[in-house]
Design a protein around this motif. Structure first.
Motif: not given
Lengths: 407, 264
Positions: A355-363
């Motif tokens: 859940i956190l990875m996609p949030e912080y890798l929005r690019a």
């Protein structure tokens, strides 16, 4: 000798891939100018890329095999986390650090970060709920999101029509979802594996379609808005403090869930679930009621999903059927598989990573699904037991002394 | 014996489509006895086990279980496997069916499931009754492991046990359900001679404690030395019954099953 052979194989494979992707990657028809553009550079990239990926995979597979050969002793190599968890002191330090981070998280980071973390924690609870069904009882459920939706709509509708508050609906949502779990459980009692997965998948879609199309009941695709946020003995919060309050609430719920799931797992019921997963016929022959055990697994899993549904509706103050697609089920299942089936710590990590990875890798959000697929395939090949596999409880037994728990 | 037999099966028939796997079979086991059921491959022995333990529903026939000491007769017709086990019939499997990813001790603890009752609330709140029950499960299970000689494997995963030990564990797991009658389906299959001797001692020891046993076995030496009575099946029918001595000399049995090797 071996290297040359490998090289040859790699070249052949990359050529084969170039050939396969040729129509898509190389040929480009321009319908307006009526010309064909030959993009030969793409073929080259394809070839080089495939070649390297092939060698990378070979390298890891080789490494895995070597490791298997070197330690075929009974003691399995413990992962880093396991080693920490088994040492009492290290475990307490880890728990302390996590607790401090959890408590001060909203103080030091923005409301956005807190919100993201709250979402991740919700998926932890969802993962732990699904973990009961999939990880412990071994029933592959692809429609788990249905119970999440049931919980969310329970709160949305009760709040809309009767003005019921968050705390009143929290248990009701859980119980209604659990009832739906039993409703789904009954027809699928005799199914296993793939067949069960298909039926649960269908069930998930049915719930979503009902919510989408039964406008009078659920307000259809436009959803229900203006749902009350969680209250605290009638105190109204500003948006900022409400986000922080929701975060702490979620931390509390995660703790409760971990406590309950852990206790369930180490009980007579938990053993029955694992036995059911291992061998259904032997399980029945040992006097375990298959129906009851399966239904309890379904309803308890659904209970947590229902609670989280209520939480979700309260957090976003808006629900519509688009939040409850199959993709959600797939993500929750990925959390359980990635983290390690039947492992509480594993699910915790799995949820935070996914859940956190996609949030912080929005690019890179365009490639999210691609990455998901790749991660799952890699997990199945290299680490089918998940990131942090479950350690079963061992009972140390001395005459007339209580059992102690070694984790 | 004048008392009621523990297990009384009469007229048991099982059809699979047009094939009659069991044909009006009668069988009884008395308390404390070791009874063997033998017959060539495909005679219907395992089908018989599956019928009386509720895995198959027999086409016709009655199955009665009578607890020793003047208990009431219980009909096992139409019960589910777990209910049959609860009533007091526990079995092992021909092809080992252990819970391989559970420890040896946990496997036996599963056997205690139907004799205990803690449920969701007990599990979550761990009240005094539940804790006591868990302790009881642990103690009984460990005692059974000691009896079958697997106590030092207790924390090992079941799948890591040597073959003979896995067979013993199956027996231990079945014993944990406190059965009136223990059903063993080819317990010596695939064992080496040494392991078979160990098994023979174990079965004798269990029997000495008053446990009634019904066993399917191909190892004639084992059957002859263990059994009080033997039933012989062929093509779903009972062709003979009697003491080992009688069976040894029964011409029908020799013809159907033992062939020329009767005095080997």
């Amino acid at each position: 000798m071996g290297l040359l052979k490998e090289l040859k194989k790699g070249v052949l494979i990359s050529l084969w891939f170039v050939f396969l992707t040729f129509p898509v990657m190389v040929i480009k028809v321009d319908p307006i100018a009526r010309t064909v553009v030959w993009r030969w550079a793409n073929a080259l990239y394809m070839a080089v890329g495939t070649f390297f990926i092939y060698f990378l995979v070979q390298f890891f597979l080789r490494k895995k095999e070597n490791r298997k050969e070197t330690n075929d002793s009974k003691e399995q190599t413990l992962s880093f986390i396991h080693r920490i968890l088994q040492d009492r002191l290290q475990r307490n330090i880890l728990i302390g650090v996590v607790a401090v981070v959890a408590v001060f998280f909203p103080q030091f980071l923005s409301a956005y970060q807190t919100n993201v973390m709250t979402t991740a924690l919700m998926y932890v609870v969802l993962g732990l709920g699904l973990n009961i069904v999939v990880g412990l009882a071994g029933l592959l459920d692809l429609g788990f999101v249905a119970f999440y939706a049931v919980g969310a709509y329970t709160y949305a509708l009760l709040n809309l029509h009767f003005g019921l508050g968050f705390w009143a609906v929290l248990p009701i949502g859980g119980l209604i979802a659990a009832t739906f779990g039993i409703l789904l459980g009954f027809p699928v009692l005799r199914l296993r594996g793939d067949y069960l997965a298909i039926v649960t998948l269908g069930f998930g879609e049915i719930i979503r379609l009902i919510l989408e199309n039964w406008g009078q009941f659920s307000k259809g695709p436009s959803g229900i808005s203006n749902i009350s946020r969680p209250g605290f003995f009638g105190i109204e919060f500003s948006l900022q403090s409400s986000i922080i309050y929701t975060y702490y609430l979620m931390v509390l719920l995660v703790l409760v869930t971990i406590f309950v799931v852990n206790r369930l797992q180490d009980s007579r019921l938990g053993r029955a679930w694992i036995a059911l997963r291992e061998d259904e016929i032997a399980c029945q022959a040992m006097g375990i009621d298959k129906r009851k055990t399966k239904l309890v697994a379904f309803s308890l899993g659904a209970f947590w999903a229902g609670i989280m549904g209520v939480m979700f509706a309260a957090k976003t103050t808006f629900v519509n059927p688009a939040s409850f697609t199959f993709l959600e089920s797939a993500i929750i299942l990925s959390i359980v598989v990635l983290g390690g089936m039947g492992s509480i710590v594993g699910v915790l990590f799995g949820a935070l990573i996914l859940i956190l990875m996609p949030e912080y890798l929005r690019a890179l959000s365009q490639y999210r699904m691609l990455a998901f697929g790749a991660i799952l395939v890699c997990m199945m090949v290299f680490r089918p037991q998940g990131l942090i596999s479950n350690i079963r409880r061992t009972y140390t037994f001395k005459k007339k002394t209580t059992s102690s728990l070694c984790r | 014996m004048t008392t009621q037999p523990i297990l009384d099966v009469s007229g048991l028939t099982m059809d699979f489509g047009g094939i009659r796997a069991l044909n009006t079979l009668d069988l009884d086991v008395n308390n404390g006895e070791i009874v063997a059921l033998i017959g060539p491959n495909g005679a219907g022995k395992t089908t018989f086990f599956n019928c009386i333990t509720g895995i198959y529903t027999p086409t016709a026939g009655d199955i009665w279980l009578t607890p020793p000491g003047g208990g009431k007769k219980i009909s096992l017709n139409g019960l589910k496997p777990n209910q049959v086990t609860e009533k007091g019939l526990a079995r092992t499997f021909q092809n080992i069916r252990l819970f391989s990813k559970m420890t040896v001790l946990e496997n036996v603890m599963i056997g205690r499931h139907c004799r205990t009752k803690a449920f969701i609330f007990g599990a979550i709140f761990r009240n005094k009754a539940t804790l006591q029950e868990e302790q009881g499960i642990l103690e009984t299970s460990y005692a059974i492991l000691e009896k079958v000689g697997l106590a030092n494997y207790a924390d090992e995963f079941a799948e890591n046990l040597p073959y003979g030990a896995q067979r013993r564990l199956e027996i231990a797991r079945a014993l944990a359900t406190e059965p009136l009658l223990l059903l063993l389906d080819e317990p010596a299959a695939g064992m080496n001679p040494q392991e078979t001797i160990g098994l023979e001692h174990l079965i004798k020891q269990i029997s000495r404690e008053g446990q009634a046993i019904l066993l399917i076995e191909h190892d004639m030496k084992l059957v002859m030395s263990l059994s009080d009575r033997i039933f012989v099946m062929d093509y779903g029918k009972k062709i003979a019954q009697g003491t080992p001595l009688e069976i040894r000399e029964n011409p029908a049995v020799i013809k159907a099953y033992l062939g020329e090797e009767v005095d080997a």
